[in-house]
Motif scaffolding. Structure first.
Motif, PDB file in Angstrom:
ATOM      1  N   LEU A   1      -7.806   9.200 -11.958  1.00 37.53           N
ATOM      2  CA  LEU A   1      -7.812  10.404 -11.120  1.00 37.53           C
ATOM      3  C   LEU A   1      -8.855  10.294 -10.010  1.00 37.53           C
ATOM      4  CD1 LEU A   1      -7.349  13.123 -13.861  1.00 37.53           C
ATOM      5  CD2 LEU A   1      -5.767  12.628 -11.983  1.00 37.53           C
ATOM      6  N   ALA A   2      -9.987   9.660 -10.300  1.00 35.17           N
ATOM      7  CA  ALA A   2     -11.027   9.488  -9.280  1.00 35.17           C
ATOM      8  C   ALA A   2     -10.545   8.584  -8.149  1.00 35.17           C
ATOM      9  CB  ALA A   2     -12.292   8.912  -9.909  1.00 35.17           C
ATOM     10  N   GLY A   3      -9.566   7.731  -8.434  1.00 35.18           N
ATOM     11  CA  GLY A   3      -9.033   6.832  -7.424  1.00 35.18           C
ATOM     12  C   GLY A   3      -8.032   7.484  -6.490  1.00 35.18           C
ATOM     13  N   GLU A   4      -7.661   8.714  -6.762  1.00 36.78           N
ATOM     14  CA  GLU A   4      -6.682   9.410  -5.924  1.00 36.78           C
ATOM     15  C   GLU A   4      -7.385  10.181  -4.811  1.00 36.78           C
ATOM     16  OE1 GLU A   4      -3.350   9.097  -6.217  1.00 36.78           O
ATOM     17  OE2 GLU A   4      -3.614   7.758  -7.920  1.00 36.78           O
TER      18      GLU A   4
ATOM     19  N   ALA B   1      -8.911  15.015  -8.067  1.00 35.24           N
ATOM     20  CA  ALA B   1      -7.883  15.192  -7.045  1.00 35.24           C
ATOM     21  C   ALA B   1      -6.583  15.710  -7.649  1.00 35.24           C
ATOM     22  CB  ALA B   1      -7.626  13.867  -6.341  1.00 35.24           C
ATOM     23  N   PHE B   2      -5.861  16.477  -6.889  1.00 34.91           N
ATOM     24  CA  PHE B   2      -4.528  16.946  -7.275  1.00 34.91           C
ATOM     25  C   PHE B   2      -3.546  15.796  -7.116  1.00 34.91           C
ATOM     26  CE2 PHE B   2      -1.023  19.696  -7.883  1.00 34.91           C
ATOM     27  CZ  PHE B   2      -0.055  19.383  -6.940  1.00 34.91           C
TER      28      PHE B   2
ATOM     29  N   PRO C   1      -7.785   6.015   2.677  1.00 34.42           N
ATOM     30  CA  PRO C   1      -8.791   5.564   3.626  1.00 34.42           C
ATOM     31  C   PRO C   1     -10.004   4.944   2.971  1.00 34.42           C
ATOM     32  CG  PRO C   1      -8.503   7.953   3.733  1.00 34.42           C
ATOM     33  CD  PRO C   1      -7.532   7.417   2.738  1.00 34.42           C
ATOM     34  N   ASN C   2     -10.360   5.369   1.765  1.00 34.43           N
ATOM     35  CA  ASN C   2     -11.541   4.807   1.132  1.00 34.43           C
ATOM     36  C   ASN C   2     -11.249   3.545   0.353  1.00 34.43           C
ATOM     37  OD1 ASN C   2     -10.311   5.613  -1.212  1.00 34.43           O
ATOM     38  ND2 ASN C   2     -11.818   7.194  -1.730  1.00 34.43           N
ATOM     39  N   GLY C   3      -9.982   3.159   0.287  1.00 33.24           N
ATOM     40  CA  GLY C   3      -9.608   1.925  -0.369  1.00 33.24           C
ATOM     41  C   GLY C   3      -9.702   1.968  -1.878  1.00 33.24           C
ATOM     42  N   ALA C   4     -10.040   3.117  -2.438  1.00 30.69           N
ATOM     43  CA  ALA C   4     -10.208   3.195  -3.890  1.00 30.69           C
ATOM     44  C   ALA C   4      -8.921   2.956  -4.624  1.00 30.69           C
ATOM     45  CB  ALA C   4     -10.777   4.559  -4.279  1.00 30.69           C
ATOM     46  N   ALA C   5      -7.867   3.597  -4.180  1.00 30.96           N
ATOM     47  CA  ALA C   5      -6.575   3.406  -4.820  1.00 30.96           C
ATOM     48  C   ALA C   5      -5.499   3.901  -3.884  1.00 30.96           C
ATOM     49  CB  ALA C   5      -6.500   4.161  -6.136  1.00 30.96           C
ATOM     50  N   PRO C   6      -4.541   3.074  -3.574  1.00 32.45           N
ATOM     51  CA  PRO C   6      -3.474   3.520  -2.744  1.00 32.45           C
ATOM     52  C   PRO C   6      -2.609   4.519  -3.475  1.00 32.45           C
ATOM     53  CG  PRO C   6      -3.382   1.158  -3.104  1.00 32.45           C
ATOM     54  CD  PRO C   6      -4.481   1.714  -3.921  1.00 32.45           C
ATOM     55  N   GLY C   7      -1.783   5.160  -2.744  1.00 34.83           N
ATOM     56  CA  GLY C   7      -0.843   6.070  -3.327  1.00 34.83           C
ATOM     57  C   GLY C   7      -1.406   7.434  -3.567  1.00 34.83           C
ATOM     58  N   ARG C   8      -2.489   7.765  -2.966  1.00 31.97           N
ATOM     59  CA  ARG C   8      -3.075   9.078  -3.169  1.00 31.97           C
ATOM     60  C   ARG C   8      -2.332  10.106  -2.412  1.00 31.97           C
ATOM     61  NH1 ARG C   8      -8.389   9.788  -4.799  1.00 31.97           N
ATOM     62  NH2 ARG C   8      -9.417   7.936  -5.164  1.00 31.97           N
TER      63      ARG C   8
ATOM     64  N   HIS D   1       0.852  -1.182   0.000  1.00 31.09           N
ATOM     65  CA  HIS D   1       0.000   0.000   0.000  1.00 31.09           C
ATOM     66  C   HIS D   1       0.882   1.224   0.000  1.00 31.09           C
ATOM     67  CE1 HIS D   1      -3.428  -2.532   0.475  1.00 31.09           C
ATOM     68  NE2 HIS D   1      -2.777  -3.169   1.412  1.00 31.09           N
ATOM     69  N   LEU D   2       0.617   2.127  -0.933  1.00 31.16           N
ATOM     70  CA  LEU D   2       1.460   3.281  -1.142  1.00 31.16           C
ATOM     71  C   LEU D   2       0.679   4.563  -0.944  1.00 31.16           C
ATOM     72  CD1 LEU D   2       3.248   1.828  -4.234  1.00 31.16           C
ATOM     73  CD2 LEU D   2       4.117   1.982  -1.924  1.00 31.16           C
ATOM     74  N   PRO D   3       1.378   5.716  -0.877  1.00 30.24           N
ATOM     75  CA  PRO D   3       0.702   6.966  -0.593  1.00 30.24           C
ATOM     76  C   PRO D   3      -0.240   7.354  -1.707  1.00 30.24           C
ATOM     77  CG  PRO D   3       2.876   7.416  -1.354  1.00 30.24           C
ATOM     78  CD  PRO D   3       2.742   5.917  -1.236  1.00 30.24           C
ATOM     79  N   GLY D   4      -1.144   8.231  -1.346  1.00 30.61           N
ATOM     80  CA  GLY D   4      -2.111   8.717  -2.296  1.00 30.61           C
ATOM     81  C   GLY D   4      -1.468   9.575  -3.332  1.00 30.61           C
ATOM     82  N   ARG D   5      -1.806  10.768  -3.332  1.00 30.97           N
ATOM     83  CA  ARG D   5      -1.368  11.654  -4.384  1.00 30.97           C
ATOM     84  C   ARG D   5       0.082  12.019  -4.291  1.00 30.97           C
ATOM     85  NH1 ARG D   5      -5.710  16.260  -4.364  1.00 30.97           N
ATOM     86  NH2 ARG D   5      -7.398  14.915  -3.920  1.00 30.97           N
ATOM     87  N   VAL D   6       0.542  12.260  -3.121  1.00 23.34           N
ATOM     88  CA  VAL D   6       1.914  12.695  -2.967  1.00 23.34           C
ATOM     89  C   VAL D   6       2.712  11.529  -2.425  1.00 23.34           C
ATOM     90  CG1 VAL D   6       3.456  14.314  -1.836  1.00 23.34           C
ATOM     91  CG2 VAL D   6       1.193  15.055  -2.536  1.00 23.34           C
ATOM     92  N   ALA D   7       3.640  11.051  -3.200  1.00 22.64           N
ATOM     93  CA  ALA D   7       4.465   9.928  -2.791  1.00 22.64           C
ATOM     94  C   ALA D   7       5.628  10.479  -1.976  1.00 22.64           C
ATOM     95  CB  ALA D   7       4.971   9.166  -4.005  1.00 22.64           C
ATOM     96  N   ILE D   8       5.628  10.236  -0.680  1.00 25.24           N
ATOM     97  CA  ILE D   8       6.663  10.767   0.194  1.00 25.24           C
ATOM     98  C   ILE D   8       7.435   9.601   0.788  1.00 25.24           C
ATOM     99  CG2 ILE D   8       7.157  12.144   2.236  1.00 25.24           C
ATOM    100  CD1 ILE D   8       4.582  13.675   1.658  1.00 25.24           C
ATOM    101  N   PRO D   9       8.683   9.415   0.361  1.00 19.99           N
ATOM    102  CA  PRO D   9       9.477   8.292   0.850  1.00 19.99           C
ATOM    103  C   PRO D   9      10.098   8.579   2.197  1.00 19.99           C
ATOM    104  CG  PRO D   9      10.778   9.553  -0.665  1.00 19.99           C
ATOM    105  CD  PRO D   9       9.412  10.200  -0.619  1.00 19.99           C
ATOM    106  N   PRO D  10      10.492   7.523   2.915  1.00 24.36           N
ATOM    107  CA  PRO D  10      11.119   7.723   4.208  1.00 24.36           C
ATOM    108  C   PRO D  10      12.585   8.129   4.074  1.00 24.36           C
ATOM    109  CG  PRO D  10      10.966   5.399   3.735  1.00 24.36           C
ATOM    110  CD  PRO D  10      10.274   6.126   2.614  1.00 24.36           C
ATOM    111  N   LEU D  11      13.222   7.777   2.973  1.00 27.28           N
ATOM    112  CA  LEU D  11      14.638   8.060   2.771  1.00 27.28           C
ATOM    113  C   LEU D  11      14.849   8.640   1.386  1.00 27.28           C
ATOM    114  CD1 LEU D  11      16.063   4.659   4.059  1.00 27.28           C
ATOM    115  CD2 LEU D  11      16.014   6.816   5.299  1.00 27.28           C
ATOM    116  N   PRO D  12      15.914   9.419   1.186  1.00 29.72           N
ATOM    117  CA  PRO D  12      16.202   9.891  -0.162  1.00 29.72           C
ATOM    118  C   PRO D  12      16.421   8.714  -1.105  1.00 29.72           C
ATOM    119  CG  PRO D  12      17.545  11.043   1.463  1.00 29.72           C
ATOM    120  CD  PRO D  12      16.824   9.920   2.176  1.00 29.72           C
ATOM    121  N   GLU D  13      16.103   8.898  -2.366  1.00 28.12           N
ATOM    122  CA  GLU D  13      16.161   7.847  -3.377  1.00 28.12           C
ATOM    123  C   GLU D  13      17.500   7.139  -3.414  1.00 28.12           C
ATOM    124  OE1 GLU D  13      15.050   5.293  -6.344  1.00 28.12           O
ATOM    125  OE2 GLU D  13      13.773   6.625  -5.203  1.00 28.12           O
ATOM    126  N   GLN D  14      18.603   7.861  -3.329  1.00 29.35           N
ATOM    127  CA  GLN D  14      19.907   7.239  -3.493  1.00 29.35           C
ATOM    128  C   GLN D  14      20.238   6.226  -2.394  1.00 29.35           C
ATOM    129  OE1 GLN D  14      19.311  10.450  -3.018  1.00 29.35           O
ATOM    130  NE2 GLN D  14      20.690  11.343  -1.546  1.00 29.35           N
TER     131      GLN D  14
END
Length: 191
Positions: free
Chosen positions: A88-91, A122-123, A184-191, A5-18
């Motif tokens: 977009l409706a899933g975000e 959704a943005f 929270p609505n389960g429509a699509a993770p990563g919102r 399960h991933l964030p919704g619209r804004v993907a915010i990682p715990p660590l920098p990519e590298q």
């Protein structure tokens, strides 16, 4: 293969990519050999588009991660207007990093409401390769600047952000990282 399960619209990682490790060959092998229904369900956590998920699933096996990501991009570029509307409706609203101050929540909520009122969806923005404090600033700046777009221009920008999000979420899915929560609505993770 268990969907991550991933964030919704804004993907915010715990660590920098590298500092994050790439997907292992074992993860790709599991992706290639898992039952199709299971893979489709996992892919819908990356992008809420059945057509996109079907195309990625149906073209397995992939020889390497780069081939899988190229297929993901191609399938995202080929989304119809209806597919894009559904994705977009899933975000949902972005997930802010732990410790984000209340003013940030208020600002992001207000900007998101204005955006949704203007564009009817959704943005979305992909900031997965930024540190959490930079991601929040980028999301707020992005939403404010994109509010000036005309609806047709914004739909093109939103489609590109969805493609980038799908790609980032797919890499996270292969890594098995659980650094984000489903919407929270389960429509699509990563919102």
């Amino acid at each position: 293969m268990t969907p991550t399960h991933l964030p919704g619209r804004v993907a915010i990682p715990p660590l920098p990519e590298q500092t994050r490790t790439p997907p292992s060959p074992t993860a790709l092998e599991s992706f290639n050999t898992a039952p199709a229904d299971q893979v489709r369900q996992a892919l819908l956590t990356c992008l809420h588009s059945p057509r996109w998920a079907d195309r990625i699933t149906d073209h397995r096996p992939y020889p390497d991660v780069d081939s899988l990501l190229a297929a993901s991009d191609e399938a995202a570029y080929d989304l119809t207007p209806g597919d894009l509307t559904r994705a977009l409706a899933g975000e949902t609203l972005p997930v802010l990093p732990k410790g984000a101050y209340g003013v940030a929540h208020t600002a992001l909520s207000a900007a998101s409401a204005a955006y949704e009122a203007r564009f009817g969806h959704a943005f979305v923005i992909c900031v997965h390769d930024l540190a959490p404090n930079e991601a929040l600033d980028q999301a707020l700046a992005g939403i404010r600047s994109r509010l000036t777009n005309d609806p047709e221009e914004e739909r093109v920008v939103a489609a590109e952000e969805l493609r980038r999000l799908a790609r980032a979420r797919l890499v996270e899915l292969l890594r098995g990282a659980g650094n984000c929560a489903t919407s929270p609505n389960g429509a699509a993770p990563g919102r």
